[in-house]
Design an enzyme around this catalytic site. Structure first.
Site, PDB file in Angstrom:
ATOM      1  N   SER A 125     -42.834  40.736  18.922  1.00 48.62           N
ATOM      2  CA  SER A 125     -41.440  41.164  19.050  1.00 48.62           C
ATOM      3  C   SER A 125     -40.670  40.216  19.958  1.00 48.62           C
ATOM      4  O   SER A 125     -41.233  39.613  20.881  1.00 48.62           O
ATOM      5  CB  SER A 125     -41.437  42.560  19.660  1.00 48.62           C
ATOM      6  OG  SER A 125     -40.158  42.892  20.163  1.00 48.62           O
ATOM      7  N   TYR A 150     -44.269  49.131  26.188  1.00 46.48           N
ATOM      8  CA  TYR A 150     -44.404  48.728  24.777  1.00 46.48           C
ATOM      9  C   TYR A 150     -44.340  47.204  24.673  1.00 46.48           C
ATOM     10  O   TYR A 150     -45.180  46.559  24.049  1.00 46.48           O
ATOM     11  CB  TYR A 150     -43.287  49.368  23.933  1.00 46.48           C
ATOM     12  CG  TYR A 150     -42.942  48.577  22.700  1.00 46.48           C
ATOM     13  CD1 TYR A 150     -43.771  48.609  21.590  1.00 46.48           C
ATOM     14  CD2 TYR A 150     -41.814  47.750  22.666  1.00 46.48           C
ATOM     15  CE1 TYR A 150     -43.480  47.845  20.465  1.00 46.48           C
ATOM     16  CE2 TYR A 150     -41.516  46.994  21.550  1.00 46.48           C
ATOM     17  CZ  TYR A 150     -42.356  47.041  20.452  1.00 46.48           C
ATOM     18  OH  TYR A 150     -42.067  46.272  19.356  1.00 46.48           O
ATOM     19  N   LYS A 154     -47.120  43.835  23.695  1.00 51.54           N
ATOM     20  CA  LYS A 154     -46.927  42.684  22.800  1.00 51.54           C
ATOM     21  C   LYS A 154     -47.235  41.380  23.549  1.00 51.54           C
ATOM     22  O   LYS A 154     -47.888  40.486  23.018  1.00 51.54           O
ATOM     23  CB  LYS A 154     -45.493  42.654  22.254  1.00 51.54           C
ATOM     24  CG  LYS A 154     -45.127  43.846  21.390  1.00 51.54           C
ATOM     25  CD  LYS A 154     -45.881  43.856  20.073  1.00 51.54           C
ATOM     26  CE  LYS A 154     -45.521  45.027  19.183  1.00 51.54           C
ATOM     27  NZ  LYS A 154     -46.439  45.212  18.051  1.00 51.54           N
TER      28      LYS A 154
END
Ligand code: UFG
Length: 339
Positions: A125, A150, A154
């Protein structure tokens, strides 16, 4: 490279990618635990492509089941979408996010080593760039501490895969950094319909458009942007899906580690999106201005030059088309669920 194992293949980006893979004659095997997806998506994929991909329902963290799948299916390449993805929830439940997203990636890497599966595409992302110092963001810009657990998952999984590529030069690893995926398949059969009140802008606008929510809450109009509202790079999910198929072509060249931004290269503000949505659909979208949302950055958009040059990537759809496709999916979904 014929057989592709897609984790999270019934999710929003996963399902669109599966359609593209089938259209390109890949043999697709899906693992999905249906945590954030529905089994009907498998029927819809079959309706669109005429092919029903092989499906296993379990959590990728379940190493004994994963082992069975690798033993039986012998995939040539993995596309790893499965993971929790709600930014706000991750701030409230960091352990849940770290555990799930990291464990499932560990399990897959172990299986790659055990079964000599040399190729993986990882669903990363733009959040790995943290708070951008400049835009457009290029792949050379530093990966920074992200603004949520979150996002940190990544960053960490990217790092782990990079380290793996150092000790396994035979591995081909593609990190795809997505910007903001929106829109839906033109058939109206696949799209994004989150349960409850959506966190992301376009799913929220879709619910307002069909009368399920009253008005859009615009988070801040005092950012240093064109009209004060946040600017993002909204990419049609079908363009994003196509980027995955192109990345498989790249992996066939044995590139080792490679990293690509998948975005349009263009920023659009929240108010611009609302206007484009209204123009595309003819539906009035009421909105109110609310305070800024914690953790949001003012501007974020991609340079997609590297993906264009090295993958042959380009975008077929603009934001207006994505708004229309997203709306059509929402309307179709409302009709289907009323039956
Ligand atoms: N916004 C609103 N109202 C809403 C929802 C969003 O005004 O109800 C605004 C946000 O403030 C932001 C823009 O709309 O300016 C886009 O917000 P989204 O929540 O749709 O998307 P984000 O850019 O915040 O998040 C996306 C992905 C994440 C990823 C993040 C950073 O959803 O997975 O980009 O790359 F981590």
């Amino acid at each position: 490279m014929k057989k592709v194992l897609v984790t999270g293949g019934l999710g929003f980006i996963g399902s669109h990618t599966v359609v593209n893979l089938i259209e390109e004659k890949y043999d697709v095997v899906i693992i999905d635990n249906l945590f954030n997806s529905k089994l009907e998506v498998l029927d819809r994929i079959e309706q669109i492509t005429g092919v029903r991909p092989k499906f296993y329902q379990f959590d990728v963290q379940n190493i004994s089941k994963l082992d069975e799948v690798f033993k039986n299916e012998k995939p040539d390449v993995i596309i790893h979408f499965a993971g929790y993805k709600a930014v706000g929830e991750s701030c409230k439940k960091p352990l849940m996010y770290y555990k799930n997203n990291l464990e499932s990636s560990f399990a897959l890497i172990e299986m790659m080593e055990k079964y000599n599966c040399k190729n993986i595409v990882f669903s990363s992302s733009a959040t790995v760039y943290g708070i951008p110092k400049k835009v457009p963001l290029t792949e050379e810009d530093p990966v920074q501490s992200s603004t949520s657990p979150y996002g940190e998952t990544k960053v960490m999984i990217e790092r782990i895969l990079e380290d793996e590529s150092k000790v396994h030069p035979e591995f081909n690893i593609c990190l795809l950094r997505y910007f903001n995926p929106i829109g839906a398949h033109k058939s109206g059969l696949l799209g994004e319909d989150p349960n409850g009140i959506p966190n992301n802008l376009l799913p929220y606008i879709n619910k307002v458009a069909v009368g399920k929510l009253d008005c859009v809450h615009v988070f801040g109009n005092d950012y240093p942007t064109v009209d004060g509202t946040g600017v993002r790079d909204y990419i049609h999910v079908c363009d994003l899906a196509k980027g995955h198929v192109l990345s498989l072509n790249k992996l066939k060249e044995n590139p080792g580690l490679c990293i690509y931004n998948l975005g349009t290269g263009k920023g659009t503000s929240v108010l611009e999106i609302i206007k484009l949505y209204e123009e595309a659909t003819g539906v009035k979208i009421p909105y109110v201005i609310d305070p800024r949302r914690d953790g949001d950055v003012a501007i974020n958009y991609a340079s997609n030059e590297k993906a264009k040059k090295e993958l042959g990537f380009n975008c077929d759809f603009d934001v207006k088309q994505a708004c229309l496709d997203g709306y059509n999916y929402q309307v179709a979904e409302e009709k289907r669920t009323k039956k």
